[in-house]
Scaffold this motif. Structure first.
Motif, PDB file in Angstrom:
ATOM      1  N   ARG A 156      89.301  43.262   4.560  1.00  0.00           N
ATOM      2  CA  ARG A 156      89.683  42.692   5.838  1.00  0.00           C
ATOM      3  C   ARG A 156      90.304  43.805   6.680  1.00  0.00           C
ATOM      4  NH1 ARG A 156      91.000  37.181   6.126  1.00  0.00           N
ATOM      5  NH2 ARG A 156      92.822  37.773   7.367  1.00  0.00           N
ATOM      6  N   LEU A 157      89.828  43.959   7.900  1.00  0.00           N
ATOM      7  CA  LEU A 157      90.341  45.038   8.746  1.00  0.00           C
ATOM      8  C   LEU A 157      91.832  44.870   9.028  1.00  0.00           C
ATOM      9  CD1 LEU A 157      87.475  45.591  11.355  1.00  0.00           C
ATOM     10  CD2 LEU A 157      88.168  47.113   9.500  1.00  0.00           C
ATOM     11  N   THR A 158      92.280  43.645   9.188  1.00  0.00           N
ATOM     12  CA  THR A 158      93.698  43.443   9.492  1.00  0.00           C
ATOM     13  C   THR A 158      94.589  43.926   8.354  1.00  0.00           C
ATOM     14  OG1 THR A 158      93.395  41.160   8.734  1.00  0.00           O
ATOM     15  CG2 THR A 158      93.378  41.549  11.114  1.00  0.00           C
ATOM     16  N   ASP A 159      94.082  43.919   7.117  1.00  0.00           N
ATOM     17  CA  ASP A 159      94.861  44.422   5.993  1.00  0.00           C
ATOM     18  C   ASP A 159      94.999  45.935   6.020  1.00  0.00           C
ATOM     19  OD1 ASP A 159      95.076  41.833   5.067  1.00  0.00           O
ATOM     20  OD2 ASP A 159      93.421  42.019   3.636  1.00  0.00           O
ATOM     21  N   LEU A 160      94.183  46.600   6.828  1.00  0.00           N
ATOM     22  CA  LEU A 160      94.172  48.062   6.883  1.00  0.00           C
ATOM     23  C   LEU A 160      94.777  48.598   8.173  1.00  0.00           C
ATOM     24  CD1 LEU A 160      90.507  48.580   5.590  1.00  0.00           C
ATOM     25  CD2 LEU A 160      92.627  48.787   4.265  1.00  0.00           C
ATOM     26  N   ALA A 161      95.400  47.720   8.973  1.00  0.00           N
ATOM     27  CA  ALA A 161      95.903  48.141  10.285  1.00  0.00           C
ATOM     28  C   ALA A 161      96.911  49.270  10.182  1.00  0.00           C
ATOM     29  CB  ALA A 161      96.522  46.945  11.013  1.00  0.00           C
ATOM     30  N   GLN A 162      97.707  49.290   9.103  1.00  0.00           N
ATOM     31  CA  GLN A 162      98.733  50.318   8.960  1.00  0.00           C
ATOM     32  C   GLN A 162      98.264  51.502   8.115  1.00  0.00           C
ATOM     33  OE1 GLN A 162     101.262  50.015  10.944  1.00  0.00           O
ATOM     34  NE2 GLN A 162     100.460  47.991  11.531  1.00  0.00           N
ATOM     35  N   ALA A 163      96.997  51.541   7.772  1.00  0.00           N
ATOM     36  CA  ALA A 163      96.450  52.687   7.034  1.00  0.00           C
ATOM     37  C   ALA A 163      96.325  53.887   7.962  1.00  0.00           C
ATOM     38  CB  ALA A 163      95.093  52.322   6.441  1.00  0.00           C
ATOM     39  N   GLN A 164      95.991  55.022   7.401  1.00  0.00           N
ATOM     40  CA  GLN A 164      95.735  56.219   8.204  1.00  0.00           C
ATOM     41  C   GLN A 164      94.267  56.213   8.628  1.00  0.00           C
ATOM     42  OE1 GLN A 164      97.030  59.238   5.442  1.00  0.00           O
ATOM     43  NE2 GLN A 164      99.120  59.211   6.249  1.00  0.00           N
ATOM     44  N   TRP A 165      94.043  56.509   9.905  1.00  0.00           N
ATOM     45  CA  TRP A 165      92.700  56.404  10.467  1.00  0.00           C
ATOM     46  C   TRP A 165      92.279  57.706  11.127  1.00  0.00           C
ATOM     47  CZ3 TRP A 165      89.377  52.279  10.123  1.00  0.00           C
ATOM     48  CH2 TRP A 165      89.902  51.122   9.547  1.00  0.00           C
ATOM     49  N   ILE A 166      90.970  57.883  11.225  1.00  0.00           N
ATOM     50  CA  ILE A 166      90.381  58.986  11.983  1.00  0.00           C
ATOM     51  C   ILE A 166      89.968  58.438  13.341  1.00  0.00           C
ATOM     52  CG2 ILE A 166      88.527  60.698  12.106  1.00  0.00           C
ATOM     53  CD1 ILE A 166      88.337  60.508   9.035  1.00  0.00           C
ATOM     54  N   ASP A 167      90.453  59.043  14.392  1.00  0.00           N
ATOM     55  CA  ASP A 167      90.067  58.639  15.745  1.00  0.00           C
ATOM     56  C   ASP A 167      88.799  59.393  16.125  1.00  0.00           C
ATOM     57  OD1 ASP A 167      90.004  57.569  18.248  1.00  0.00           O
ATOM     58  OD2 ASP A 167      91.561  58.871  19.071  1.00  0.00           O
ATOM     59  N   SER A 168      87.663  58.696  16.084  1.00  0.00           N
ATOM     60  CA  SER A 168      86.364  59.315  16.390  1.00  0.00           C
ATOM     61  C   SER A 168      85.643  58.429  17.397  1.00  0.00           C
ATOM     62  CB  SER A 168      85.540  59.462  15.105  1.00  0.00           C
ATOM     63  OG  SER A 168      84.317  60.123  15.349  1.00  0.00           O
ATOM     64  N   PRO A 169      86.069  58.469  18.672  1.00  0.00           N
ATOM     65  CA  PRO A 169      85.626  57.457  19.640  1.00  0.00           C
ATOM     66  C   PRO A 169      84.144  57.473  19.961  1.00  0.00           C
ATOM     67  CG  PRO A 169      86.846  59.220  20.740  1.00  0.00           C
ATOM     68  CD  PRO A 169      87.010  59.430  19.263  1.00  0.00           C
ATOM     69  N   ASP A 170      83.462  58.606  19.779  1.00  0.00           N
ATOM     70  CA  ASP A 170      82.043  58.663  20.116  1.00  0.00           C
ATOM     71  C   ASP A 170      81.131  58.456  18.912  1.00  0.00           C
ATOM     72  OD1 ASP A 170      82.089  59.006  22.878  1.00  0.00           O
ATOM     73  OD2 ASP A 170      82.461  61.147  22.706  1.00  0.00           O
ATOM     74  N   THR A 171      81.699  58.389  17.707  1.00  0.00           N
ATOM     75  CA  THR A 171      80.883  58.285  16.503  1.00  0.00           C
ATOM     76  C   THR A 171      81.181  57.004  15.734  1.00  0.00           C
ATOM     77  OG1 THR A 171      80.812  60.692  16.341  1.00  0.00           O
ATOM     78  CG2 THR A 171      80.197  59.467  14.380  1.00  0.00           C
ATOM     79  N   ALA A 172      82.446  56.797  15.342  1.00  0.00           N
ATOM     80  CA  ALA A 172      82.852  55.573  14.654  1.00  0.00           C
ATOM     81  C   ALA A 172      83.238  54.503  15.666  1.00  0.00           C
ATOM     82  CB  ALA A 172      84.018  55.876  13.717  1.00  0.00           C
ATOM     83  N   VAL A 173      83.621  53.328  15.170  1.00  0.00           N
ATOM     84  CA  VAL A 173      84.154  52.299  16.062  1.00  0.00           C
ATOM     85  C   VAL A 173      85.491  52.803  16.599  1.00  0.00           C
ATOM     86  CG1 VAL A 173      84.962  49.926  16.234  1.00  0.00           C
ATOM     87  CG2 VAL A 173      83.024  50.479  14.743  1.00  0.00           C
ATOM     88  N   PRO A 174      85.678  52.867  17.914  1.00  0.00           N
ATOM     89  CA  PRO A 174      86.939  53.376  18.467  1.00  0.00           C
ATOM     90  C   PRO A 174      88.139  52.555  17.984  1.00  0.00           C
ATOM     91  CG  PRO A 174      85.257  53.222  20.177  1.00  0.00           C
ATOM     92  CD  PRO A 174      84.715  52.511  18.965  1.00  0.00           C
ATOM     93  N   LEU A 175      89.252  53.241  17.762  1.00  0.00           N
ATOM     94  CA  LEU A 175      90.434  52.564  17.239  1.00  0.00           C
ATOM     95  C   LEU A 175      90.989  51.532  18.221  1.00  0.00           C
ATOM     96  CD1 LEU A 175      92.309  55.447  15.388  1.00  0.00           C
ATOM     97  CD2 LEU A 175      90.505  53.901  14.572  1.00  0.00           C
ATOM     98  N   ASP A 176      90.897  51.794  19.534  1.00  0.00           N
ATOM     99  CA  ASP A 176      91.380  50.787  20.475  1.00  0.00           C
ATOM    100  C   ASP A 176      90.534  49.522  20.400  1.00  0.00           C
ATOM    101  OD1 ASP A 176      89.133  51.885  21.647  1.00  0.00           O
ATOM    102  OD2 ASP A 176      90.049  52.195  23.611  1.00  0.00           O
ATOM    103  N   ARG A 177      89.263  49.666  20.062  1.00  0.00           N
ATOM    104  CA  ARG A 177      88.403  48.497  19.893  1.00  0.00           C
ATOM    105  C   ARG A 177      88.801  47.726  18.637  1.00  0.00           C
ATOM    106  NH1 ARG A 177      86.000  44.403  21.938  1.00  0.00           N
ATOM    107  NH2 ARG A 177      83.906  43.922  21.189  1.00  0.00           N
TER     108      ARG A 177
END
Length: 307
Positions: free
Chosen positions: A190-211
């Motif tokens: 579940r994505l909500t369970d991972l909200a406080q994990a460490q993420w890679i901000d890759s707006p043009d390749t992965a799903v953007p973090l703001d999304r």
């Protein structure tokens, strides 16, 4: 108030570069001319738009910047749309794609197009916003853009004017984990369970973090590292090395080395790819659109008609 687009373009360049001299070099003007353009625009609007030292937007300038790029893009799009009326018959095709939108089905459609007719094909992999700009300004004949949405829902795209959008594909989403990560053994997450994990901000390749924050309705999804550009394998290398998590379509994620993709169970989302083309596309563009989407006209969205 007429707001000369030449002055508006100079204004955007100055704030993008945060420098009068750099903007002048990019636009091919003298620094004095750039200063005169900004002064003329400020006189036209009756307010100061740019602080000089250091160069930054005033509150009024920041508000204008919310409108200016879209206004300039629509002007360029209008010019390109008129130019299309006088084009010669095309035997070449330029396709602009965001990285995760260029999948196996699109590649097969291009092969079928080239097998049926002699067409010189160029594929450009660019960021999502650049795909829209390439199509609207006629630098590309059509584009493939990806994002996340609820199943069967369209992507939340801006007003694209006289442009048609077609649903191309929907795929499940997956989170990229390093192979040794404890959660890599899960069947789904579940994505909500991972909200406080460490993420890679890759707006043009992965799903953007703001999304991700928007669709989950949760704070978090903060970047540990930023990955700019369109290199999917570079993104996977960062995830494999433990720099953070990223969300990609499952078929693409499954082909990447060093990572384990775990499907997203909730929220209920899909990776959606849509095809964009002008209202009057070239013959090769229209044929490729038919091959990529393999759907009837009822699945298309005309942005001009939907306003």
């Amino acid at each position: 108030m007429h707001m000369d687009p030449h002055l508006l373009r100079t204004f955007v360049a100055v704030l993008d570069h945060r420098s009068f001299s750099t903007a002048a070099a990019a636009l091919g003007y003298t620094q004095s001319a750039v200063s005169q353009h900004i002064a003329a625009l400020e006189a036209d609007l009756g307010t100061r738009l740019v602080e000089r030292r250091p160069v930054a937007a005033t509150p009024a300038g920041a508000r204008l910047m919310e409108h200016a790029p879209a206004l300039l893009l629509r002007l360029d799009a209008a010019r390109a749309d008129i130019a299309r009326l006088h084009r010669a018959p095309a035997d070449r095709l330029t396709l602009a794609c965001s990285p995760a939108a260029l999948g196996a089905s699109a590649a097969r459609a291009l092969a079928r197009l080239r097998a049926a007719a002699h067409v010189d094909v160029e594929v450009r992999v660019v960021g999502r916003e650049a795909v829209i700009e390439e199509v609207l300004t006629a630098r590309a004949d059509l584009g493939l853009i990806d994002g996340v949405a609820a199943p069967s829902d369209p992507l939340p795209l801006p007003d694209l004017g006289p442009t048609v959008t077609l649903a191309a594909s929907e795929e499940p989403l997956a989170v990229l984990f390093p192979c040794g990560h404890p959660l890599a053994r899960r069947d789904a997450v579940r994505l909500t369970d991972l909200a406080q994990a460490q993420w890679i901000d890759s707006p043009d390749t992965a799903v953007p973090l703001d999304r991700l924050r928007a669709v989950c309705g949760a704070d978090g999804f903060r970047p540990r590292i930023r990955h700019l550009g369109t290199d999917v394998h570079g993104l996977a290398a960062l995830a494999a090395a433990g720099h953070g998590l990223a969300v990609l379509p499952l078929p693409l994620a499954a082909a990447l080395p060093g990572v384990t993709p775990v499907p997203v169970r909730a929220p209920r989302l899909v990776h959606r790819t849509e095809l964009l083309h002008p209202a009057d596309p070239s013959a090769p563009a229209r044929r490729l659109a038919d091959l990529v989407t393999d759907r009837g006209p009822s699945r298309s969205r005309s942005h001009e008609d939907s306003r």
